[in-house]
Structure formats: structure tokens, C-alpha cells
Scaffold this active site. Structure first.
Site, PDB file in Angstrom:
ATOM      1  N   ASP A 278       2.219   3.289  -0.686  1.00  0.00           N
ATOM      2  CA  ASP A 278       2.336   1.969  -0.053  1.00  0.00           C
ATOM      3  C   ASP A 278       1.622   0.975  -0.970  1.00  0.00           C
ATOM      4  O   ASP A 278       1.523   1.211  -2.161  1.00  0.00           O
ATOM      5  CB  ASP A 278       1.740   1.993   1.358  1.00  0.00           C
ATOM      6  CG  ASP A 278       2.387   0.983   2.299  1.00  0.00           C
ATOM      7  OD1 ASP A 278       2.408  -0.208   1.949  1.00  0.00           O
ATOM      8  OD2 ASP A 278       2.861   1.372   3.386  1.00  0.00           O
ATOM      9  N   HIS A 312       4.010  -0.393  -3.062  1.00  0.00           N
ATOM     10  CA  HIS A 312       4.845  -1.491  -2.563  1.00  0.00           C
ATOM     11  C   HIS A 312       4.429  -2.827  -3.176  1.00  0.00           C
ATOM     12  O   HIS A 312       5.252  -3.712  -3.357  1.00  0.00           O
ATOM     13  CB  HIS A 312       4.761  -1.570  -1.035  1.00  0.00           C
ATOM     14  CG  HIS A 312       5.407  -0.406  -0.350  1.00  0.00           C
ATOM     15  ND1 HIS A 312       5.483  -0.287   1.011  1.00  0.00           N
ATOM     16  CD2 HIS A 312       6.026   0.702  -0.849  1.00  0.00           C
ATOM     17  CE1 HIS A 312       6.105   0.831   1.330  1.00  0.00           C
ATOM     18  NE2 HIS A 312       6.435   1.455   0.213  1.00  0.00           N
TER      19      HIS A 312
END
Length: 457
Positions: A278, A312
Site C-alpha cells: 500500500d 500505492h
């Protein structure tokens, strides 16, 4: 004029001068923040956990050994709790003031997936306070604490433990996942349910964070490697004077953010490497009603000399930002991976609200980026479905060099709440595939910006 009054007057003049300098140079306040961020010091005493019953065989439960060694160090007035070479299996470790947990080179602390070894404590799950499983390494209202050394922290999370609770592509069953509890926690927070009644744990399937100093002062996390985390890896909350230096994070599970300072003041993230499932770094300040209840900003955060691989976003702000985020400085970082989606990412919506301001980035070398290099998105998740219009203003990126990205920037505000004062200076985007997006943006300034070899602005 009295001496006290004179000091006050001089301090006021210095503050005025600093504000004036910042108007011309946003980085002028950086030295003062760095001066305040000082690591803790510890007495020259060592407490080897093997002398308290710890065995480096990877099988013996060393939870009591860690507890006893930390208690002994605390009673003695502080020192290092030393983890020597070998594999030490344990449950939750709770640090105490003036204790440095030192994980030696060749040492691995391996965290047992047995949930009974993680007592219920006050924590945050995705920006909302609750009572849930203890983070693996936890400290509550402690001062002068550290986790240091060249060793490894292994959360043993994977497709068999912890990750399936997130559901989706990581497996899990219809019953054994976090969906029901996550919704219940959000509803409790919106109703203003007291935190002590937001109790989860067994049957809730809310994954614990890995390292979480909660309401702590003067924290050092240095040198260690973190692998296989249930979710967020480094998560200081409501803490002040935090140094995170030369840490390596490699974990690709669900919500596996690398470092998430939340509602903290004066944080330095220096020389770290992030390879995550992430956001590499995600700066936060609480979610929705709970973030507004506490209203504790995350401010004076410095990111420098870091390397970002998969993730991300390299440096991300939000989406939990209801308590405000301000004074963010990121410099001299390297980012490069087809699985790194963005260099700078700001995500929010009309459920989060909050003010994000004074965000400065400079001297970033980015190779391949899978998405938009710079992204500010008000349409994240709930988008305009809420009563709390977000504010993003005063964002500056200087000397960003990006070899490849989907676009140079995507800026999407609301008509009723435009993004304001975004400045790009001396930035080069060598290969982009798509046109840039600027929806509901006021004060976008481009100076010395080049895209695909063509000057912009």
C-alpha cells in the site's frame, strides 16, 4: 524593560521573521523543526532476554522473557533490552519509558499468530479509536523509548494468518473477515459511542498494526527490518518527537502501509526503504467523526533520503485527514517501480473534510511510476457524499525528475471546494502517456516544467 519581557519580545520578533522568510521560502522553517527532533538517550545498561528465559530456537514462547527483561530495565531506571542472534517467538511486546529494545544483527523477533497473545488495548484501526488486539510492538503514554539494531521483525502474516481477514484476493471466508466489524466501528464513531465501548478482538477480525507508539514522547525506531505485517507497519499515534531512521520495510499484504504518522507532531523519517503493498508513507490525522472529535493535526513531518519501491504512493497524505495535516516536507528521495503508483498523493473527500496545507517536496528522482506522478483527489471513496468539504492548499513541488508516468499530474477538486495554490517548479516528466487533469483548481502555477520534452506554463 524586564528580562522576561525582553525575551518574549525577542521571541516574537524571531517568529515574525520566520513567518516572513517562509513567505518567500517555504523551507525556511525546516531547521527549527529538525532542531526539536532529538532521539532519546539511555543508561549504559544491558538486559539480555536470554537471561530472563528467552530461547533463540523459534519455538519457545518468549513473551514472558520480553516482559521480564523490559520490567527489569524499567525498574533499574532504563537501558537496552538486547535480543541476541537467533529466532525468538513471542506475542505482543509492550515497551516502557527509558527502554531501548535492541534487536542485534542476526536476530529475528517472530510474532506468534495466536491471537490470545495480543491483549485488548486502546488503539486505532484505520483512523478510528477502539479497543482491539494489541499491536505487535506497542507503547502507551511512555517517554524515551526505542527499537534499534540491525535485526528483523517478522509478523508472520500471509495467506494463512492475518491477511485473509481483509478478504478480497487474500482469501478468507464470509465469516472470518473484517467487513462486519469495520462497518460497526465506523457506525459507533459516527454515533459518538465512547471509545471504551468500541470493543473488538476475537470475532471482530480487525488486524493489529505492527509497531505503534500511542501518546508517546521522544521515540526512536532505527536500523531494523520489518517483514510480513498484518497491516500498517510503523504507526505512531498522537506522539511527539519521533525519529524513524534507516528502517527497511518489505511487506506486500493488504493495507500494508510502510509508515503512517497519525496526529503526530515533529516526526523525522530519514534514510528508510519502503517496498509495500500500500502507500509507502501515509500521513494521517483521524477518520471522519472520530478525527473531528480528537481534532489532533499531524504536523511538522519531514521525509528525507528515503527509497520507495512498490506502493500505492511514495509520499501520501490521507485519506484519514479529518484532524488536519500541515507543514509536510519531503526531500532528496528516490522512487522507482512499475508498481509504485504515484510520487505525491493527496486523497480525501467530503466525509473526511479537514485541512491539508503547506506541503512541500523537492529534489525527487523518480524512475518508473505506474500512475499519475502527482495526484490530488477529492473523489476518493465517498467523494462528494458528505457534509465536510475538504481543503487542500499551498502545495509546492520543486525539482522533481520523473522518467515515466501515466501523466504528470491529476488534480481533481470540487466545484464548491477547489484545490488552491499548487506550484510546480523546475520539474521534468520525460515520458507520459496521457494528458494532465486539472478540475476545479485555482492558482496552478507552472515554472520551468517540461513534459515529453515540451515546455509547459
Amino acid at each position: 524593560m524586564s528580562q522576561v519581557t525582553r525575551r518574549q519580545a525577542l521571541a516574537a520578533l524571531a517568529a515574525t521573521a520566520l513567518r516572513a522568510a517562509a513567505a518567500d521560502d517555504p523551507w525556511a522553517g525546516l531547521p527549527q523543526i529538525l532542531k526539536r527532533i532529538q532521539p532519546p538517550r539511555f543508561p549504559n545498561r544491558d538486559f539480555d532476554i536470554t537471561r530472563h528465559g528467552g530461547k533463540p530456537d523459534g519455538k519457545t514462547d518468549c513473551t514472558p522473557a520480553f516482559r521480564q527483561a523490559i520490567d527489569a530495565a524499567s525498574r533499574a531506571g532504563g537501558g537496552r533490552v538486547v535480543v541476541p542472534e537467533g529466532v525468538f517467538l513471542t506475542g505482543a511486546i509492550h515497551l516502557k519509558s527509558t527502554v531501548n529494545l535492541h534487536v542485534s544483527a542476526g536476530a529475528t523477533i517472530r510474532f506468534n499468530p495466536d491471537t490470545k497473545l495480543y491483549p485488548i488495548v486502546l488503539t486505532r484501526f484505520e483512523g478510528t479509536e477502539c479497543m482491539n488486539y494489541s499491536p505487535f510492538l506497542y507503547a502507551f503514554e511512555q517517554q524515551n523509548i526505542a527499537i534499534t539494531g540491525a535485526g528483523t521483525l517478522d509478523g508472520q502474516a500471509g495467506r494463512e494468518h492475518w491477511w485473509p481477514w481483509a478478504g478480497g484476493r487474500f482469501g478468507g471466508s464470509a465469516d472470518a473477515n473484517q467487513r462486519k466489524a469495520r462497518t460497526a466501528l465506523a457506525e459507533m464513531a459516527e454515533r459518538g459511542e465512547p471509545v471504551e465501548k468500541r470493543v473488538f478482538g476475537d470475532g471482530g477480525y480487525l488486524r493489529p498494526n505492527f509497531v505503534q507508539p500511542y501518546r508517546c514522547t521522544t521515540v526512536l525506531i532505527e536500523g531494523i527490518t520489518i517483514i510480513n505485517s498484518p497491516m500498517w507497519e510503523l504507526h505512531p499515534v498522537l506522539s511527539r518527537n519521533v525519529t524513524i531512521r534507516n528502517v527497511t520495510v518489505s511487506s506486500h499484504g493488504p493495507n500494508n502501509d510502510g509508515c503512517d504518522p497519525e496526529s503526530c507532531t515533529d516526526v523525522l523519517i530519514d534514510g528508510c526503504t519502503f517496498d509495500t503493498g500500500d502507500d509507502c508513507i501515509a500521513i494521517k490525522s483521524g477518520r471522519n467523526a472520530d478525527g473531528r472529535r480528537l481534532h489532533a493535526a499531524c504536523e511538522n513531518i519531514i521525509v528525507q533520503g528515503c527509497t520507495m519501491k512498490d506502493g500505492h504512493g511514495g509520499v501520501t497524505l490521507g485519506s484519514e485527514c479529518s484532524g488536519d495535516i500541515r507543514n509536510i516536507f519531503a526531500q532528496d528521495c528516490k522512487m522507482d517501480s512499475p508498481h509504485l503508483d504515484r510520487v505525491l498523493r493527496i486523497k480525501t473527500n467530503a466525509m473526511r473534510g479537514g485541512v491539508i496545507e503547506h506541503v512541500y517536496m523537492r529534489n525527487i528522482q523518480a524512475g518508473e511510476v505506474g500512475g499519475n506522478a502527482i495526484e490530488v483527489d477529492f473523489h476518493y471513496e465517498e467523494a462528494e457524499r458528505g457534509s465536510f468539504l475538504p481543503v487542500v492548499r499551498d502545495v509546492e513541488v520543486v525539482n522533481l525528475k520523473c522518467r515515466q508516468s501515466r501523466s504528470a499530474w491529476s488534480l481533481r477538486g470540487f466545484a464548491k471546494a477547489p484545490i488552491r495554490d499548487v506550484r510546480l517548479r523546475d520539474c521534468t516528466f520525460e515520458h507520459t502517456e496521457r494528458a494532465n487533469t486539472a478540475e476545479n483548481v485555482e492558482g496552478l502555477v507552472l515554472k520551468g516544467v517540461s513534459i515529453n520534452g515540451k515546455a509547459e506554463g
